[in-house]
Write a protein that holds these residues in place. Structure first.
Motif, PDB file in Angstrom:
ATOM      1  N   ALA A 235       0.841  -1.209   0.000  1.00 39.09           N
ATOM      2  CA  ALA A 235       0.000   0.000   0.000  1.00 39.09           C
ATOM      3  C   ALA A 235       0.869   1.250   0.000  1.00 39.09           C
ATOM      4  N   ASP A 236       1.927   1.216   0.779  1.00 35.35           N
ATOM      5  CA  ASP A 236       2.860   2.349   0.818  1.00 35.35           C
ATOM      6  C   ASP A 236       3.474   2.570  -0.567  1.00 35.35           C
ATOM      7  N   ARG A 237       3.917   1.496  -1.173  1.00 33.29           N
ATOM      8  CA  ARG A 237       4.533   1.591  -2.497  1.00 33.29           C
ATOM      9  C   ARG A 237       3.548   2.092  -3.548  1.00 33.29           C
ATOM     10  N   ASP A 238       2.297   1.591  -3.475  1.00 30.11           N
ATOM     11  CA  ASP A 238       1.316   1.895  -4.526  1.00 30.11           C
ATOM     12  C   ASP A 238       0.437   3.097  -4.213  1.00 30.11           C
ATOM     13  N   SER A 239       0.669   3.769  -3.073  1.00 29.00           N
ATOM     14  CA  SER A 239      -0.177   4.920  -2.727  1.00 29.00           C
ATOM     15  C   SER A 239      -0.124   5.999  -3.811  1.00 29.00           C
ATOM     16  N   ARG A 240       0.977   6.021  -4.593  1.00 32.03           N
ATOM     17  CA  ARG A 240       1.110   6.991  -5.693  1.00 32.03           C
ATOM     18  C   ARG A 240       0.037   6.792  -6.762  1.00 32.03           C
ATOM     19  N   LEU A 241      -0.617   5.620  -6.767  1.00 29.21           N
ATOM     20  CA  LEU A 241      -1.667   5.345  -7.767  1.00 29.21           C
ATOM     21  C   LEU A 241      -2.939   6.139  -7.486  1.00 29.21           C
ATOM     22  N   ILE A 242      -3.043   6.701  -6.277  1.00 25.11           N
ATOM     23  CA  ILE A 242      -4.253   7.470  -5.927  1.00 25.11           C
ATOM     24  C   ILE A 242      -4.137   8.851  -6.553  1.00 25.11           C
ATOM     25  N   LYS A 243      -4.875   9.041  -7.617  1.00 23.80           N
ATOM     26  CA  LYS A 243      -4.881  10.320  -8.322  1.00 23.80           C
ATOM     27  C   LYS A 243      -6.317  10.830  -8.378  1.00 23.80           C
ATOM     28  N   SER A 244      -6.524  11.873  -9.152  1.00 23.24           N
ATOM     29  CA  SER A 244      -7.820  12.548  -9.192  1.00 23.24           C
ATOM     30  C   SER A 244      -8.972  11.586  -9.466  1.00 23.24           C
ATOM     31  N   LYS A 245      -8.769  10.651 -10.386  1.00 26.91           N
ATOM     32  CA  LYS A 245      -9.831   9.710 -10.757  1.00 26.91           C
ATOM     33  C   LYS A 245     -10.289   8.895  -9.552  1.00 26.91           C
ATOM     34  N   VAL A 246      -9.334   8.428  -8.760  1.00 28.00           N
ATOM     35  CA  VAL A 246      -9.676   7.625  -7.568  1.00 28.00           C
ATOM     36  C   VAL A 246     -10.366   8.501  -6.532  1.00 28.00           C
ATOM     37  N   ARG A 247      -9.881   9.731  -6.361  1.00 31.57           N
ATOM     38  CA  ARG A 247     -10.473  10.624  -5.362  1.00 31.57           C
ATOM     39  C   ARG A 247     -11.927  10.949  -5.686  1.00 31.57           C
ATOM     40  N   LYS A 248     -12.255  10.985  -6.960  1.00 26.81           N
ATOM     41  CA  LYS A 248     -13.620  11.322  -7.362  1.00 26.81           C
ATOM     42  C   LYS A 248     -14.521  10.097  -7.459  1.00 26.81           C
TER      43      LYS A 248
END
Length: 918
Positions: free
Chosen positions: A420-433
């Motif tokens: 999760a720490d490594r892949d947290s960078r995958l959280i971008k605008s699309k995921v937030r919305k």
């Protein structure tokens, strides 16, 4: 922990030149010992100066600094050893017993020394010590002590060392990092071989268990949080000792020589190792700066040191954030990183141990049963992702994993935390919305089991700050004051945990009203979101309540809240300080206080939510911040506001309220009910409205006693458990300056006044009631304390000695407050009360403050009707309800300006600082 070659070695210390100088001094006919010590001290001082200069040039080069100091001590030890063995106790042909190895152990063995670290040495001999060995060791130690070095030493044979290492975890840990500095190489090699064979072999798991238990106990002693605002850089949670513990365990399990080798044995990835080195380098640099500044072995990063270290490490002010706040935010991010690395490291060791453990007998071939949940694997009380690319396939799972952990009451597996720490960078605008991601987040935030722990994991993995970037901005952000104990993110997560505990009935004893009311709120998720967002805009350079309300209006719709919920959350964030400020700084018996509060709150739903938010916010500030007195004040305000909101008006007028109180008081007095008519008629309606019935009854009995005694001065003290304080009632003939003298006397007795009500009867008697606490915010309970309190007041009222010098000479209860500048301010409010001018003075908290402010009001010919004292760490806010001598408000600008000037002069701590620095 990686051995480093120290650059520019001869600029630190030139061993050859020093050896020649000492040899020349030792070869003379005279006793030149003092000259030799001087030469050694000059070399030590010059080396330290050179390393201090380098640290200023490269203020983050922690590894270089500690390696340089270890090198400096190495060279001095070698010179001292050679001098002693060649000139003091020379032996041409040594026997087998006359052999000596000088071994660096502990941090020194790691070649990791801050400027004033202890010099930990083991003197190792082959067998029972020969007289020559004892003489050499003693001579070396005396020289080291003469240099002012703090030496931790042992002198043992190899056999003794092995026996003691088996028995003592500290000795075993120190030897684990043993390094030959000088002396007999073969002896050292024998020591190492026997240590690994006789002490380490077969006890690896026991060592792991013991070191982890030792770490847990150390964390408890240090506050058990890596987010305390004055952290211990060495021993605190997330500090250097935690990193060293990882290395010790790794070395013990795999015999690695350097921290870099932890990658080769699979305990860290290359990326994690680089992170390890960055955190370690920064923490080492901070510790070195602290030692240089204080000129001693100082490991606690106190408020005053924080400013100085931030300056030395070139942190600068930015809009909304001071240099020291930016420095401490970076510090806490490193501490957080240490926590993440610890989890990953220990999970690998656990897996290794589990694989290595062979089950026998009945349990042979058996393994704990796992189950599948939405594709995740739950086993042994932990949830884990099924594959390395699990989050990459669907980044919304980065939210889902923590929601499921909370709902199922399981831990997130450390290996999955690593992913999760490594892949947290995958959280971008699309995921937030993404509506599903937001629904999962709100479900987690308002979870029924333990949202606090799951949100803390989410924060540790870096997912929280990525999904809610506004929260990411306050991640590891400290609040540079003595009131807040934790960083903003830690305070917020703790507040959410307290909200959950309130809902689950776990805090019913302290918060019975909130425990009932929380089940009546119209929207659970709204109150949880309000707690999440109440401090979200701190550090932005404006009013965080106003800015936070704007953030709430943006985030709530994204989270899936409807317009009504959004409006409520935005209002709660905007006004989250209103209830505590009103309860602690205003007179709750003044009808105008309640009217103004209700005018802002407007609805019972808002009141209910605000009361709950206020309580968890105060409690999450830190240990001891919540007390029963605050609970009582908030409860009184809540009940009064609720009555007005439900009925739309006061239930009873002023006369009816006075009559009702008189009736209740008469009943409480029993056979002394006549006092209500006899003495009660001398007291104004304001007295009857302001004071609770139980205190009125006590006052009337005390008044009767005061009339009877010779000096007419009656002082009554008793513990008031319900209010969490001691009640001090003083009845005496009124005279000018009575209040400021009482305040001084109370504080000289070691008490803090938290509330004061001042009344004057029609026959000229003063009836004054104070609530006081000791320096730990507890009531005065002991007979000696109460006796001291009464004596202090009596002496002050009888004018025995000058109050101000005595008060100023008392030590400040918070010595750390000297690290802060609190500019005094005075604010007048003529609309907060129908009858009084309300004046609020904010200043640095100190012993003489209340006395000096009251004295200034007395000198300005003003009458104090009530006083409300609130402490916020290093600062105090003292509120007074005042009138002029005719009982009128003060309204003319000239008069207000005159009073302001007098109060600012009284609030100034210039004289106090002069006294402290004298």
């Amino acid at each position: 922990m990686t051995r480093r070659r120290v650059p520019g070695q001869r600029a630190i210390i030139d061993r050859r030149a020093l050896t020649e100088r000492i040899s020349a001094l030792a070869s003379g006919d005279d006793d030149n010992r003092q000259a030799i010590v001087t030469a050694l001290r000059e070399a030590l001082d010059a080396g330290r100066e050179e390393l201090a200069r380098r640290l200023l040039e490269k203020p983050s080069a922690g590894h270089d600094c500690v390696a340089g100091h270890a090198f400096l001590i190495d060279q001095l030890l070698r010179v001292i050893h050679d001098y002693v063995t060649a000139h003091v106790y020379p032996v041409p042909n040594r026997t087998a017993a006359e052999r000596l190895a000088v071994v660096a152990v502990g941090g020194y063995g790691r070649a990791e020394m801050a400027p004033h670290s202890d010099v930990d040495i083991a003197f190792v001999t082959p067998m029972k010590r020969a007289p020559w060995c004892e003489q050499v060791i003693e001579a070396m130690l005396y020289l080291l002590w003469d240099l002012g070095l703090k030496v931790g030493h042992s002198s043992r044979t190899i056999a003794d060392t092995m026996r003691m290492a088996k028995e003592d975890l500290t000795i075993r840990t120190a030897l684990l990092e043993g390094r030959l500095v000088w002396g007999d190489q073969e002896l050292y090699e024998e020591l190492r071989a026997r240590f690994w064979q006789e002490v380490v072999k077969g006890t690896e798991r026991q060592f792991l268990t013991q070191k982890l238990e030792e770490r847990n106990q150390r964390h408890k002693r240090m506050g058990d949080s890596r987010y305390v605002v004055e952290p211990n850089v060495k021993d605190g949670k997330g500090g250097l000792r935690d990193l060293q513990t990882l290395y010790w365990i790794g070395k013990n399990q795999h015999r690695v020589e350097t921290a870099a080798d932890l990658v080769d044995v699979g305990l860290f990835t290359q990326t994690e190792y680089r992170s390890f080195r960055r955190a370690e380098g920064f923490l080492l640099a901070v510790r070195c700066h602290m030692h240089v500044i204080t000129d001693r072995a100082e490991d606690r990063l106190t408020f005053d040191l924080q400013r100085q270290v931030a300056e030395r490490m070139n942190f600068a002010d930015r809009p909304g954030k001071s240099a020291v706040e930016r420095f401490m935010q970076f510090y806490f991010l490193q501490a957080k990183r240490v926590g993440s690395l610890t989890g990953v490291f220990l999970s690998h060791l656990e897996e290794e141990t589990t694989r290595a453990k062979v089950r026998t007998g009945f349990f042979a071939g058996w393994s704990p049963k796992s189950r599948d949940l939405k594709g995740y694997v739950i086993s042994g009380g932990r949830i884990r992702a099924p594959s390395d690319d699990w989050f990459e396939k669907d980044p919304v799972r980065l939210i889902e994993i923590f929601q499921l952990a909370e709902a199922e009451g399981v831990e997130v597996h450390p290996e999955t935390m690593r992913l999760a720490d490594r892949d947290s960078r995958l959280i971008k605008s699309k995921v937030r919305k993404d509506p599903r991601a937001n629904a999962l987040f709100i479900e987690l935030l308002s979870g029924r089991n333990d949202p606090e722990t799951a949100l803390r994991w989410m924060n540790e993995a870096g997912v929280f700050g990525r999904f809610v970037p506004d929260f990411g901005r306050v991640n590891a952000q400290m609040q540079f004051d003595m009131y807040h104990h934790y960083t903003v993110d830690e305070h917020t997560i703790r507040a959410i945990g307290l909200l959950s505990e309130t809902e689950r009935g776990l805090l019913e004893k302290d918060h019975p009203r909130n425990t009932r009311e929380i089940h009546k709120v119209a929207s659970r998720r709204a109150i949880y979101v309000a707690v999440l967002l109440h401090d979200i805009a701190k550090g932005r350079g404006g009013d965080h309540s106003v800015l936070g309300a704007e953030v709430a209006r943006e985030l709530c719709p994204r989270f899936g809240l409807d317009q009504k919920e959004t409006d409520l959350v935005a209002w709660l964030v905007l006004q989250h300080l209103l209830m505590s400020s009103t309860a602690q700084k205003r007179d709750l018996t003044d009808p105008k206080t309640i009217e103004d509060f209700v005018a802002e709150v407007q609805t019972l739903e808002r009141l209910r939510n605000l009361a709950i938010l206020t309580a968890v916010d105060i409690r999450a500030v830190g240990p001891g911040t919540w007390n029963s007195w605050k609970g009582q004040l908030l409860g009184e305000l809540y009940d009064a506001a609720k009555e007005r909101l439900r009925l739309g008006h006061k239930r009873r007028g002023r006369a009816e309220r006075v009559d009702a109180k008189k009736a209740v008081t008469a009943e409480a007095l029993g056979e002394k009910a006549y006092l209500v008519e006899q003495a009660g008629e001398l007291l104004s309606d304001a007295y009857w409205i302001a004071e609770p019935e139980d205190i009125i009854a006590k006052n009337l009995i005390q008044y009767e006693e005061a009339r009877r005694i010779e000096d007419h001065l009656s002082i009554h003290c008793e513990v008031d458990e319900e209010r969490g304080a001691s009640l001090v009632s003083v009845i005496a003939p009124d005279h000018p300056g009575l209040f400021y003298r009482m305040a001084g006397g109370i504080h000289l007795a070691g008490a803090n006044i938290i509330d004061a009500r001042i009344h004057t009867a029609m026959n000229g008697y003063a009836v004054d009631n104070f609530l006081v606490q000791d320096l730990n915010a507890q009531p005065f309970r002991e007979d000696t304390q109460i006796r001291r309190l009464k004596e202090g007041i009596r002496k002050a009222l009888q004018g025995e000695g000058e109050l101000v010098p005595k008060l100023a000479a008392r030590p400040l209860s918070h010595l750390r407050a000297k690290a802060f500048e609190v500019a005094p301010s005075v604010n007048f409010d003529n609309s907060a009360s129908n009858h009084f001018t309300v004046v609020e003075v904010t200043a640095r908290d100190r012993p003489a403050l209340l006395n000096r402010l009251a004295h200034a009001l007395y000198k300005a010919n003003l009458i104090v009707q009530s006083a409300h004292i609130t402490a916020y760490g290093e600062s105090a806010a003292d509120t007074f309800y005042i009138t002029d001598l005719t009982g009128s408000k003060i309204k003319t600008p000239e008069r207000l300006a005159e009073i302001e000037a007098a109060l600012l002069e009284a609030a100034s701590d210039r004289k106090q600082r002069q006294l402290e620095s004298a």
